[in-house]
Motif scaffolding. Structure first.
Motif, PDB file in Angstrom:
ATOM      1  N   ASP A 191      86.270  59.224  12.778  1.00 40.03           N
ATOM      2  CA  ASP A 191      85.898  60.495  12.441  1.00 40.03           C
ATOM      3  C   ASP A 191      86.739  61.617  13.195  1.00 40.03           C
ATOM      4  O   ASP A 191      86.494  61.796  14.250  1.00 40.03           O
ATOM      5  CB  ASP A 191      84.389  60.982  12.817  1.00 40.03           C
ATOM      6  CG  ASP A 191      83.838  62.175  11.897  1.00 40.03           C
ATOM      7  OD1 ASP A 191      84.601  62.650  11.153  1.00 40.03           O
ATOM      8  OD2 ASP A 191      82.650  62.363  11.953  1.00 40.03           O
ATOM      9  N   THR A 192      87.513  62.139  12.380  1.00 37.99           N
ATOM     10  CA  THR A 192      88.360  63.369  13.014  1.00 37.99           C
ATOM     11  C   THR A 192      87.964  64.621  12.769  1.00 37.99           C
ATOM     12  O   THR A 192      88.716  65.773  13.113  1.00 37.99           O
ATOM     13  CB  THR A 192      89.819  63.144  12.336  1.00 37.99           C
ATOM     14  OG1 THR A 192      89.763  63.508  11.187  1.00 37.99           O
ATOM     15  CG2 THR A 192      90.414  61.943  12.807  1.00 37.99           C
ATOM     16  N   THR A 193      86.668  64.863  12.466  1.00 38.39           N
ATOM     17  CA  THR A 193      86.204  66.191  12.512  1.00 38.39           C
ATOM     18  C   THR A 193      86.098  66.744  14.089  1.00 38.39           C
ATOM     19  O   THR A 193      85.542  66.111  14.958  1.00 38.39           O
ATOM     20  CB  THR A 193      84.607  66.121  11.995  1.00 38.39           C
ATOM     21  OG1 THR A 193      84.804  65.268  10.592  1.00 38.39           O
ATOM     22  CG2 THR A 193      84.340  67.735  11.593  1.00 38.39           C
ATOM     23  N   PRO A 194      86.466  67.911  14.322  1.00 42.70           N
ATOM     24  CA  PRO A 194      86.237  68.340  15.647  1.00 42.70           C
ATOM     25  C   PRO A 194      84.912  68.803  16.066  1.00 42.70           C
ATOM     26  O   PRO A 194      84.210  68.739  15.201  1.00 42.70           O
ATOM     27  CB  PRO A 194      87.473  69.559  15.836  1.00 42.70           C
ATOM     28  CG  PRO A 194      87.810  69.813  14.405  1.00 42.70           C
ATOM     29  CD  PRO A 194      87.487  68.654  13.649  1.00 42.70           C
ATOM     30  N   GLY A 224      94.414  64.952  20.334  1.00 40.26           N
ATOM     31  CA  GLY A 224      93.628  63.899  19.376  1.00 40.26           C
ATOM     32  C   GLY A 224      92.985  62.619  19.801  1.00 40.26           C
ATOM     33  O   GLY A 224      92.509  62.063  19.334  1.00 40.26           O
ATOM     34  N   TYR A 225      93.229  62.520  21.230  1.00 42.50           N
ATOM     35  CA  TYR A 225      92.476  61.409  21.813  1.00 42.50           C
ATOM     36  C   TYR A 225      90.994  61.511  21.760  1.00 42.50           C
ATOM     37  O   TYR A 225      90.289  60.586  21.353  1.00 42.50           O
ATOM     38  CB  TYR A 225      92.833  61.269  23.260  1.00 42.50           C
ATOM     39  CG  TYR A 225      92.047  60.346  24.057  1.00 42.50           C
ATOM     40  CD1 TYR A 225      92.058  58.936  23.865  1.00 42.50           C
ATOM     41  CD2 TYR A 225      90.795  60.868  24.578  1.00 42.50           C
ATOM     42  CE1 TYR A 225      90.977  58.082  24.294  1.00 42.50           C
ATOM     43  CE2 TYR A 225      90.165  60.092  25.453  1.00 42.50           C
ATOM     44  CZ  TYR A 225      90.279  58.526  25.163  1.00 42.50           C
ATOM     45  OH  TYR A 225      89.274  57.785  26.035  1.00 42.50           O
ATOM     46  N   GLU A 226      90.418  62.818  21.655  1.00 44.56           N
ATOM     47  CA  GLU A 226      88.951  63.048  21.767  1.00 44.56           C
ATOM     48  C   GLU A 226      88.329  62.985  20.353  1.00 44.56           C
ATOM     49  O   GLU A 226      87.294  62.711  20.178  1.00 44.56           O
ATOM     50  CB  GLU A 226      88.570  64.406  22.220  1.00 44.56           C
ATOM     51  CG  GLU A 226      89.207  65.479  21.349  1.00 44.56           C
ATOM     52  CD  GLU A 226      90.550  65.898  21.665  1.00 44.56           C
ATOM     53  OE1 GLU A 226      91.267  65.272  22.426  1.00 44.56           O
ATOM     54  OE2 GLU A 226      90.923  67.243  21.201  1.00 44.56           O
ATOM     55  N   LEU A 227      89.200  62.741  19.485  1.00 46.64           N
ATOM     56  CA  LEU A 227      88.835  62.340  17.904  1.00 46.64           C
ATOM     57  C   LEU A 227      89.324  61.048  17.400  1.00 46.64           C
ATOM     58  O   LEU A 227      89.074  60.743  16.298  1.00 46.64           O
ATOM     59  CB  LEU A 227      89.372  63.433  17.099  1.00 46.64           C
ATOM     60  CG  LEU A 227      89.135  64.790  17.258  1.00 46.64           C
ATOM     61  CD1 LEU A 227      89.896  65.968  16.449  1.00 46.64           C
ATOM     62  CD2 LEU A 227      87.706  65.146  17.536  1.00 46.64           C
ATOM     63  N   ASN A 228      89.895  60.106  18.127  1.00 47.03           N
ATOM     64  CA  ASN A 228      90.299  58.860  17.563  1.00 47.03           C
ATOM     65  C   ASN A 228      89.488  57.692  17.896  1.00 47.03           C
ATOM     66  O   ASN A 228      89.752  56.672  17.996  1.00 47.03           O
ATOM     67  CB  ASN A 228      91.615  58.654  17.979  1.00 47.03           C
ATOM     68  CG  ASN A 228      92.185  58.525  19.309  1.00 47.03           C
ATOM     69  OD1 ASN A 228      91.216  58.319  20.040  1.00 47.03           O
ATOM     70  ND2 ASN A 228      93.366  58.071  19.624  1.00 47.03           N
TER      71      ASN A 228
END
Lengths: 105, 156
Positions: free
Chosen positions: B15-18, A91-95
């Motif tokens: 933005d939480t889109t992977p 989740g770090y890479e998206l926050n």
């Protein structure tokens, strides 16, 4: 002829009040820094100014912070938190936060 | 579009889109600022070619580096992760002592030479990475190897 002790009472009150204020502010700083010495003289290694509303949402009340410290907060949850794990938590890479104008939201 | 200055202080968008699936994934580094500062010279010692490659790619990409240089960027991340996992595996005690000292002293290296020397020795013995400060003048002792130090907070 000595000075009566009542003369010195206001000075005692002043000293005690300064002590209380200083102790409270020092305790607050100690708490905000997680028990460590405070950072000072931080350079412009991207001084990120995050809006206050965002910080309130994250439970923090500071107004300006550094990019690296903001990264620490994203990694550990605290502005002064540190971790030496090699891989970031999921989740770090998206926050990461994009700062943008109101009309783009 | 217009001459108006953009004001980026209004709102924050998370933005939480992977990432799309056709982009290979690499795990982000989880080390925070003080451990990164502590390990920076060892990362530089092992990963200099990858880092230079990435910076060259970004310079030559004419502003599209974030998209065009993702391959090089993944190499940079993987290389730094390899250094950090090796340091964690072999020198964890010295590493922790050093970065905790850094974190407690405003992340200033000169305050923590006492903990830095065992870390440098351990990393050199186990990983073969030596701390070299770029741009040190010829014929002078590098600042991290000097015997005498005047300005330093008293601690132990």
């Amino acid at each position: 002829m000595g000075v009566p002790f009542e003369t010195l009472l206001p000075y005692g009150v002043i000293l005690v009040m300064f002590g209380i204020t200083g102790g409270a502010l020092g305790g607050l700083q100690h708490m905000q820094n997680g028990g460590k010495r405070g950072r000072h003289n931080t350079d412009m290694w991207d001084r990120v100014r995050v809006p206050i509303g965002f910080l309130e949402w994250r439970g923090l009340m500071l107004t300006s912070l550094q990019q690296m410290m903001d990264r620490d907060r994203r990694l550990t949850g605290y502005l002064r938190g540190q971790s030496d794990r090699v891989e970031a938590a999921p989740g770090y890479e998206l926050n990461s936060a994009w700062r943008c104008e109101k009309r783009f939201l | 579009m217009t001459a108006r200055e953009p004001r980026f202080n209004h709102h924050v968008l998370v933005d939480t889109t992977p990432l799309p699936d056709h982009i290979p994934k690499v795990k982000e580094l989880g080390v925070s600022s003080a451990p990164l500062m502590s390990a920076s010279f060892f990362i530089g010692a092992r990963c200099k070619p990858y880092n230079d490659d990435y910076m060259k790619c970004k310079t030559e990409a004419n502003g599209r580096g974030e998209l065009d240089c993702m391959r090089e960027g993944r190499k940079v991340t993987r290389c730094a992760a390899s250094v950090l996992s090796d340091v964690n595996k072999h020198c964890l005690a010295q590493f922790r002592a050093h970065w905790q000292c850094l974190e407690n002293n405003n992340q200033q290296m000169y305050q923590c030479r006492f903990y830095e020397r065992p870390l440098n020795k351990c990393v050199f013995d186990n990983l073969g990475l030596e701390k070299v400060i770029p741009g040190t003048p010829e014929g002078t002792v590098p600042v991290h190897l000097r015997e005498k130090q005047i300005f330093q907070r008293k601690f132990t």
